[in-house]
Design a protein around this motif. Structure first.
Motif, PDB file in Angstrom:
ATOM      1  N   HIS A 189      29.374   9.759  -2.641  1.00  0.00           N
ATOM      2  CA  HIS A 189      28.894  10.087  -4.235  1.00  0.00           C
ATOM      3  C   HIS A 189      29.911  11.154  -4.670  1.00  0.00           C
ATOM      4  O   HIS A 189      30.102  11.153  -5.741  1.00  0.00           O
ATOM      5  CB  HIS A 189      27.459  10.675  -4.223  1.00  0.00           C
ATOM      6  CG  HIS A 189      27.346  12.177  -3.777  1.00  0.00           C
ATOM      7  ND1 HIS A 189      27.057  12.320  -2.438  1.00  0.00           N
ATOM      8  CD2 HIS A 189      27.455  13.012  -4.329  1.00  0.00           C
ATOM      9  CE1 HIS A 189      26.956  13.819  -2.467  1.00  0.00           C
ATOM     10  NE2 HIS A 189      27.331  14.259  -3.479  1.00  0.00           N
ATOM     11  N   VAL A 190      30.563  11.745  -3.713  1.00  0.00           N
ATOM     12  CA  VAL A 190      31.633  13.015  -4.181  1.00  0.00           C
ATOM     13  C   VAL A 190      32.845  11.988  -4.709  1.00  0.00           C
ATOM     14  O   VAL A 190      33.307  12.486  -5.968  1.00  0.00           O
ATOM     15  CB  VAL A 190      31.868  13.887  -3.118  1.00  0.00           C
ATOM     16  CG1 VAL A 190      33.266  14.655  -3.569  1.00  0.00           C
ATOM     17  CG2 VAL A 190      30.919  14.726  -2.693  1.00  0.00           C
ATOM     18  N   GLU A 191      33.404  11.095  -4.142  1.00  0.00           N
ATOM     19  CA  GLU A 191      34.499  10.539  -4.504  1.00  0.00           C
ATOM     20  C   GLU A 191      34.239   9.370  -5.844  1.00  0.00           C
ATOM     21  O   GLU A 191      35.077   9.413  -6.555  1.00  0.00           O
ATOM     22  CB  GLU A 191      35.027   9.525  -3.194  1.00  0.00           C
ATOM     23  CG  GLU A 191      36.358   9.123  -3.752  1.00  0.00           C
ATOM     24  CD  GLU A 191      37.081   8.622  -2.371  1.00  0.00           C
ATOM     25  OE1 GLU A 191      38.128   7.649  -2.546  1.00  0.00           O
ATOM     26  OE2 GLU A 191      37.046   9.093  -1.310  1.00  0.00           O
ATOM     27  N   ALA A 192      32.892   9.142  -5.812  1.00  0.00           N
ATOM     28  CA  ALA A 192      32.389   8.201  -6.731  1.00  0.00           C
ATOM     29  C   ALA A 192      32.356   8.841  -8.060  1.00  0.00           C
ATOM     30  O   ALA A 192      32.681   8.498  -9.055  1.00  0.00           O
ATOM     31  CB  ALA A 192      31.162   7.768  -6.341  1.00  0.00           C
ATOM     32  N   ASN A 193      31.919  10.252  -8.061  1.00  0.00           N
ATOM     33  CA  ASN A 193      31.767  11.096  -9.301  1.00  0.00           C
ATOM     34  C   ASN A 193      33.234  11.386  -9.658  1.00  0.00           C
ATOM     35  O   ASN A 193      33.457  11.569 -10.827  1.00  0.00           O
ATOM     36  CB  ASN A 193      31.156  12.487  -8.882  1.00  0.00           C
ATOM     37  CG  ASN A 193      29.322  12.227  -8.624  1.00  0.00           C
ATOM     38  OD1 ASN A 193      29.195  11.169  -9.065  1.00  0.00           O
ATOM     39  ND2 ASN A 193      28.944  13.311  -7.887  1.00  0.00           N
ATOM     40  N   THR A 194      34.123  11.743  -8.737  1.00  0.00           N
ATOM     41  CA  THR A 194      35.486  12.060  -9.065  1.00  0.00           C
ATOM     42  C   THR A 194      35.968  10.673 -10.045  1.00  0.00           C
ATOM     43  O   THR A 194      36.747  10.829 -11.050  1.00  0.00           O
ATOM     44  CB  THR A 194      36.470  12.012  -7.976  1.00  0.00           C
ATOM     45  OG1 THR A 194      35.938  13.348  -7.189  1.00  0.00           O
ATOM     46  CG2 THR A 194      37.938  12.294  -8.509  1.00  0.00           C
ATOM     47  N   TRP A 195      35.711   9.580  -9.545  1.00  0.00           N
ATOM     48  CA  TRP A 195      36.170   8.379 -10.227  1.00  0.00           C
ATOM     49  C   TRP A 195      35.525   8.313 -11.583  1.00  0.00           C
ATOM     50  O   TRP A 195      36.059   7.750 -12.485  1.00  0.00           O
ATOM     51  CB  TRP A 195      35.860   6.908  -9.456  1.00  0.00           C
ATOM     52  CG  TRP A 195      36.121   5.724 -10.031  1.00  0.00           C
ATOM     53  CD1 TRP A 195      37.162   5.082 -10.459  1.00  0.00           C
ATOM     54  CD2 TRP A 195      34.847   4.988 -10.845  1.00  0.00           C
ATOM     55  NE1 TRP A 195      36.988   3.806 -10.782  1.00  0.00           N
ATOM     56  CE2 TRP A 195      35.587   4.065 -11.330  1.00  0.00           C
ATOM     57  CE3 TRP A 195      33.500   5.115 -10.854  1.00  0.00           C
ATOM     58  CZ2 TRP A 195      34.943   2.771 -12.049  1.00  0.00           C
ATOM     59  CZ3 TRP A 195      32.797   4.306 -11.680  1.00  0.00           C
ATOM     60  CH2 TRP A 195      33.420   3.222 -12.188  1.00  0.00           C
ATOM     61  N   LEU A 196      34.145   8.709 -11.624  1.00  0.00           N
ATOM     62  CA  LEU A 196      33.480   8.540 -12.929  1.00  0.00           C
ATOM     63  C   LEU A 196      33.960   9.454 -14.021  1.00  0.00           C
ATOM     64  O   LEU A 196      34.204   8.928 -14.994  1.00  0.00           O
ATOM     65  CB  LEU A 196      32.206   8.799 -12.566  1.00  0.00           C
ATOM     66  CG  LEU A 196      31.087   8.641 -13.927  1.00  0.00           C
ATOM     67  CD1 LEU A 196      31.282   7.335 -14.488  1.00  0.00           C
ATOM     68  CD2 LEU A 196      29.515   9.224 -13.275  1.00  0.00           C
ATOM     69  N   ARG A 197      34.377  10.684 -13.488  1.00  0.00           N
ATOM     70  CA  ARG A 197      35.014  11.676 -14.472  1.00  0.00           C
ATOM     71  C   ARG A 197      36.262  11.035 -15.553  1.00  0.00           C
ATOM     72  O   ARG A 197      36.181  10.869 -16.669  1.00  0.00           O
ATOM     73  CB  ARG A 197      35.345  12.856 -13.701  1.00  0.00           C
ATOM     74  CG  ARG A 197      34.432  13.868 -13.493  1.00  0.00           C
ATOM     75  CD  ARG A 197      35.019  15.130 -13.107  1.00  0.00           C
ATOM     76  NE  ARG A 197      33.932  15.846 -12.435  1.00  0.00           N
ATOM     77  CZ  ARG A 197      33.721  16.005 -10.972  1.00  0.00           C
ATOM     78  NH1 ARG A 197      34.429  15.083 -10.219  1.00  0.00           N
ATOM     79  NH2 ARG A 197      32.599  16.669 -10.489  1.00  0.00           N
TER      80      ARG A 197
END
Length: 580
Positions: free
Chosen positions: A40-48
């Motif tokens: 989820h950390v990398e997913a959140n970076t992508w989402l930003r």
């Protein structure tokens, strides 16, 4: 892999509020996949990054499909910095489209006229209100903001009369309509960046741009048919009739260009001069798409130079070449033709004449400055310039450049456009639309004599003064070589025998002092070539009698600006519209 926390899910839902329902659903599916594969950390970076991109895209309406597709392409093709590059490009698009996205791409005809009326009325009311309450400096600041928003340039703030004249323009709906149409250039440039202009899509001009050009041509044709010019003798001619007799007619334009080229070549032969056919091209960073259809990464790294910026580069290079030639005492003359590559990047073809020894030195200067910028890029020696000696045994100089003239006007006498492999007649429409959209001058002679004098002399039909009889006869008969010699020869410059003669300055409708061409001059002597006062009015609006009284019909006529008031030739004389 770590699953998203409850706080994380709440944070995501807050972000989703700034995008459409469809985009939110698509993002949730992508996040589910990323959570499982990368956490989820990398997913959140992508989402930003994606959310910021979508927020910017939501500020675009009509152009969104093209821009969104291009932003995704940049993000995917630019590695780990893809999102940053896509966002950087998107921000420039949003900034450029803030004025013209929906308004300019959608509004035409009556809707655009109503919009322009509203803009001009708002400017007039606000400008004068600020001027009365806060003073002229605040009014000028408001005016500067309005100009910047419209994409118009104005630098003469220190000249009060120029500021007043610009303000007078801005309170007219016509000015706002013109600025709106200029913004079509911005739309075209962005479509080019989105890969909509190249051989595999639409060569030279986007499909949107071509459609706009066709509609503008139709509107121009309707205007010329619906308006007429009437002189002081009561003679009337539709503007369509008058336009067909001048260089706006492609047939006449091509004929005049070829006459001047042929005459220039004849003079070169007589003087024992040689000729070279040169090609000048901009570095790769000015090109958006390769012939294969692949993108040029240097183009995006350089900030996506527009065709006008590419043309400015070529003009600068040519200015350096001419300046060095002047320092070296080299004299040359000829013509340059500007045409687009398939992706709308301009390049030049030049036909240059001069003494053989001098041109050898000139060619070296030409090559040096052609390679001055980005000299080490791969293939620059082959792509940046081309030099060909024009061997008279292999054909005339006119033959070298004739195909480029025809290709850039109407495609006549050419079956196929070699750049695209398509019909020359079809591509001529794209090329003409390209030149109009980007405001690029296609043809220009250099080192020769005044074509204005040539055209003014050809207006005269009788009562020719003996002092200018030989030059008049050369111009009237279409003998450019003889005309050039009688005018002082090539590179005569300010020492030409005859010069254009302008009227005394008069105020135009914006309070500016302007002068209109009145004839020609030889020393202190002047020779009038324009004898008629013209009034432009709608067809069937009324009639001006010889005494000047006006009979009104459907609409008030308005006087055409920059027309001199001269005595007609002896014998009264009715106007005979001929090619000027």
């Amino acid at each position: 892999m770590l699953n998203p926390t409850p706080q994380c899910l709440v944070w995501r839902e807050e972000l989703f509020k700034g995008v459409s329902r469809e985009d939110a659903e698509r993002l949730r599916l992508c996040l589910d996949d990323l959570d499982k594969k990368k956490g989820h950390v990398e997913a959140n970076t992508w989402l930003r990054g994606v959310i910021e991109r979508l927020t910017l895209l939501n500020k675009i309406s009509v152009m969104r499909p093209h821009v969104e597709k291009e932003a995704e392409r940049i993000a995917k093709r630019s590695g780990k910095h893809g999102n940053k590059k896509a966002l950087k490009w998107l921000k420039t698009v949003v900034k450029r489209l803030r004025y013209c996205d929906t308004l300019i791409t959608d509004l035409t005809g009556e809707e655009l006229a109503a919009w322009a009326e509203k803009k001009s009325a708002h400017f007039e009311k606000t400008f004068f209100a600020i001027g009365l309450s806060d003073g002229k400096e605040k009014a000028k600041s408001f005016m500067a903001e309005a100009l910047a928003l419209a994409g118009a340039e104005f630098r003469q703030w220190d000249k009060n009369e120029k500021v007043i004249a610009m303000a007078a323009r801005m309170i007219t709906p016509e000015w706002w309509k013109r600025q709106a149409k200029k913004q079509w250039r911005t739309v075209e440039n962005i479509l080019r960046e989105c890969g909509e202009v190249h051989n595999g899509a639409s060569p030279y001009l986007s499909r949107w741009g071509l459609n706009k050009f066709r509609k503008q041509q139709e509107a121009n044709e309707a205007f010329l048919k619906g308006w007429e010019a009437e002189n002081q003798h009561g003679q009337k001619f539709t503007l369509e009739d008058l336009a067909s007799r001048g260089v706006s007619n492609p047939f006449i334009r091509r004929g005049e260009l070829m006459t001047r080229i042929r005459g220039t070549e004849e003079l070169a032969v007589e003087l024992g001069h040689v000729g070279y056919f040169l090609t000048l091209t901009a570095p790769s960073k000015y090109h958006a798409v390769r012939k294969s259809g692949s993108r040029v990464s240097k183009f995006y790294d350089a900030g996506c130079p527009t065709p006008r910026e590419s043309q400015a580069y070529l003009v600068k290079v040519w200015a350096k070449i001419r300046a060095q030639a002047k320092r070296d005492g080299i004299h040359f003359y000829g013509i340059r033709v500007v045409e687009p590559h398939h992706d709308a990047t301009p390049h030049w073809h030049l036909m240059v004449f001069g003494e053989a020894k001098q041109l050898t030195s000139f060619i070296k200067t030409f090559k040096d400055y052609a390679m001055e910028e980005d000299p080490n890029e791969k293939g620059a020696d082959d792509a940046r310039y081309d030099v060909r000696f024009m061997n008279p045994a292999e054909g005339t100089a006119a033959g070298y450049i004739a195909k480029y003239i025809c290709k850039s006007i109407d495609g006549s006498h050419i079956e196929k456009d070699l750049e695209t492999g398509k019909s020359a007649a079809d591509m001529a429409e794209n090329i003409t639309g390209w030149a109009r959209r980007h405001g690029i001058r296609q043809f220009q002679f250099f080192g020769g004599v005044s074509v204005t004098v040539w055209r003014e002399l050809r207006r005269l039909k009788k009562d020719i003064d003996q002092k200018i009889q030989p030059i008049y006869e050369a111009a009237d008969a279409g003998r450019w070589k003889d005309f050039t010699k009688l005018m002082g020869g090539f590179c005569a410059g300010r020492n030409q025998t005859l010069k254009p003669y302008y009227s005394d300055t008069e105020e135009n409708q914006y309070g500016e002092l302007v002068a209109s061409i009145k004839g020609i001059s030889k020393g202190i002597e002047t020779f009038v070539t324009r004898f008629y006062d013209w009034t432009i009015q709608r067809v069937g609006a009324g009639s001006l009698s010889v005494s000047g009284s006006l009979s009104l019909g459907a609409a008030e006529p308005f006087p055409r600006t920059r027309v001199n008031n001269c005595t007609p030739p002896s014998g009264g004389g009715n106007y005979q519209p001929t090619y000027q």
